[in-house]
Design an enzyme around this catalytic site. Structure first.
Site, PDB file in Angstrom:
ATOM      1  N   GLY A 197       0.815  -1.212   0.000  1.00  0.00           N
ATOM      2  CA  GLY A 197       0.000   0.000   0.000  1.00  0.00           C
ATOM      3  C   GLY A 197       0.849   1.262   0.000  1.00  0.00           C
ATOM      4  O   GLY A 197       0.500   2.250  -0.646  1.00  0.00           O
ATOM      5  N   ASP A 198       1.978   1.229   0.713  1.00  0.00           N
ATOM      6  CA  ASP A 198       2.899   2.369   0.700  1.00  0.00           C
ATOM      7  C   ASP A 198       3.525   2.544  -0.681  1.00  0.00           C
ATOM      8  O   ASP A 198       3.696   3.663  -1.157  1.00  0.00           O
ATOM      9  CB  ASP A 198       3.996   2.173   1.750  1.00  0.00           C
ATOM     10  CG  ASP A 198       3.442   2.120   3.160  1.00  0.00           C
ATOM     11  OD1 ASP A 198       2.834   3.115   3.591  1.00  0.00           O
ATOM     12  OD2 ASP A 198       3.603   1.082   3.820  1.00  0.00           O
ATOM     13  N   ARG A 199       3.854   1.418  -1.320  1.00  0.00           N
ATOM     14  CA  ARG A 199       4.415   1.491  -2.676  1.00  0.00           C
ATOM     15  C   ARG A 199       3.390   2.085  -3.641  1.00  0.00           C
ATOM     16  O   ARG A 199       3.731   2.908  -4.501  1.00  0.00           O
ATOM     17  CB  ARG A 199       4.833   0.099  -3.126  1.00  0.00           C
ATOM     18  CG  ARG A 199       5.322  -0.031  -4.557  1.00  0.00           C
ATOM     19  CD  ARG A 199       6.675   0.634  -4.789  1.00  0.00           C
ATOM     20  NE  ARG A 199       6.579   2.049  -5.090  1.00  0.00           N
ATOM     21  CZ  ARG A 199       7.608   2.834  -5.354  1.00  0.00           C
ATOM     22  NH1 ARG A 199       8.834   2.350  -5.336  1.00  0.00           N
ATOM     23  NH2 ARG A 199       7.438   4.107  -5.624  1.00  0.00           N
TER      24      ARG A 199
END
Length: 477
Positions: free
Chosen positions: A267-269
């Protein structure tokens, strides 16, 4: 190549640890696995991971986050040194950290420590938000976005703001360009009172319809666009891609391949890629498409466990390029599991049924298939002016879309010997039209014990023939 626009990341940093080992037996005093030979690694987590991933794309990144005087804060500050510019907020309590215990790469248990929260905004942090060209808010529910909410509201009216929400955090400020909840997060936010007030056709909040699959995600996204007053919401669907909504009929952006692996940090990516693309002036649809591809690649390459401790993650590839690193990592993973690597090469200009038959047969001969494809310049030297008919970016995309293809690598030379020397495939697959010729790369492949194998070629299928027929076809008046 255009210089990437700087990005400001605002959010709650975490310190993550992994204890990776083997579990081959159960404990004698309880039915729990015994993990042996554990190796400990530490890395930035939460907003700090998002900032590092954005910096790995080659753009300057400033991280505004809360850090204290505790040991975890000091460790995280050391890991961030040289990777991002750090603007610190005061922290009450100890920095949150999480420790995963994994066996054979699969999580068994997670331990959470520290409940520190951002105490207050600072003049330096407010100035960083006011001067930002683009902002990513990585909200992990520990107060950083809350203490800077007024400044972030002003930023959303001025520059692209991407908000990655958390159920423990507050809703995004009005006017953000893109919000990126997961399916579960979108469901949680949409189930809150008032979320469906603008949708009389959906029934009571959190109900209305099946609530599952694409229908539920589309309904939740549309409701959240309205209640959050956001320009768009992209609900991430795990391995299926993302569903982008501007409030009406949503756009499904599918994953380019089935990604299997550790999804921690995906999700951060996704959010970091989307924020970076919006910072560079791209359309939301284009940014989300790039984010889906980046998140898929991130999981396929091993996720956070593929990132060395204290080192920056590998950069996101420029559009249209397929560096050999992806293929090399794929081959290494397959060999580590005892499998065999098959490689096939060619221009693959106007991909046709003959190409597909060859690649499908080659994939069945081993445990993964790496396709080595000529660059545009290489095709021109081999085929002459006017070729390729399809540029590299599109040829690579079509090849990656084939279920039988595990990785694609581009070579600039006329022949793929250099790339083969790096891949060292167990099988080098070629079409049956080479049956009467000694391939120049045969000796190289055989030098490490590999085997050149020919596969039957479908008669009457060729790029040249298709192009000739297309050129001679009568044109409608």
């Amino acid at each position: 190549m255009r210089t990437p626009v700087p990005l400001l990341v605002v959010g709650d940093a975490l310190l993550d640890h992994d204890l990776c080992g083997r579990a081959e037996r159960l404990a004698p005093d309880a039915p729990v696995p015994v993990v042996s030979g554990a190796r400990r690694t530490s890395r930035p987590g939460g907003a700090a991971l998002a900032a590092c991933l954005a910096a790995a794309d080659g753009r300057p990144v400033t991280l505004v986050t809360a850090l204290g005087d505790d040991e975890a804060s000091a460790t995280l500050a050391r890991l961030l040194a040289g990777r991002v510019r750090l603007v610190r907020l005061p922290l009450t309590g100890a920095l949150s950290s999480k420790t995963r215990i994994l066996a054979q790469g699969r999580p068994l248990l997670r331990l959470d420590d520290g409940e520190g929260r951002a105490a207050q905004a600072t003049r330096e942090a407010c100035r960083a938000v006011a001067e930002a060209s683009a902002v990513l808010v990585a909200d992990y529910g520990r107060g950083t976005a809350d203490v800077l909410r007024e400044a972030l509201t002003g930023a959303a009216a001025r520059v692209p703001v991407v908000w990655d929400p958390h159920p423990r955090g507050s809703p995004p400020v009005p006017g953000v360009r893109l919000v990126t909840p997961s399916t579960a997060e979108a469901r949680s936010f949409a189930a809150r009172p008032g979320a469906f007030a603008a949708r009389p056709d959906t029934g009571t909040a959190g109900q209305g319809g099946s609530g599952g699959g694409l229908q539920g995600a589309a309904r939740d996204a549309g409701a959240l666009v309205r209640v959050w007053r956001a320009a768009s919401v992209a609900v991430t669907l795990g391995g299926r891609g993302a569903l982008l909504s501007h409030g009406e009929t949503p756009l499904l952006v599918p994953s380019p391949a089935t990604a299997e692996g550790d999804a921690c940090g995906a999700g951060d990516r996704f959010a970091a890629t989307a924020a970076g693309r919006l910072a560079d002036g791209e359309l939301t649809e284009t940014a989300v498409r790039a984010a889906v591809h980046a998140a898929t690649r991130y999981v396929t390459e091993g996720g956070v466990r593929s990132l060395p401790e204290g080192a920056a993650p590998p950069p996101d590839r420029p559009a249209g390029r397929e560096p050999a690193d992806d293929a090399l990592r794929t081959a290494a993973r397959v060999r580590a599991a005892g499998g065999s690597v098959v490689a096939a090469g060619g221009c693959f200009d106007l991909l046709h049924a003959g190409h597909v038959a060859l690649l499908q047969a080659a994939r069945r001969a081993g445990d993964c298939l790496v396709v080595c494809v000529n660059s545009d310049a290489s095709v021109r030297r081999r085929k002459g002016d006017g070729r390729p008919l399809v540029p590299l970016r599109d040829r690579v995309r079509v090849l990656r879309a084939l279920e039988c293809v595990d990785a694609v690598a581009v070579f600039e030379e006329d022949t793929p010997e250099r790339l083969l020397g790096e891949l060292r495939p167990d099988i080098w697959a070629k079409g049956g039209d080479y049956a009467l010729a000694r391939l120049p790369e045969a000796s190289l492949v055989e030098s490490w014990g590999g085997q050149v194998v020919l596969f039957p070629y479908l008669d009457g299928r060729s790029t040249t023939g298709i192009a000739r027929r297309a050129a001679s076809a009568p044109r409608p008046r």
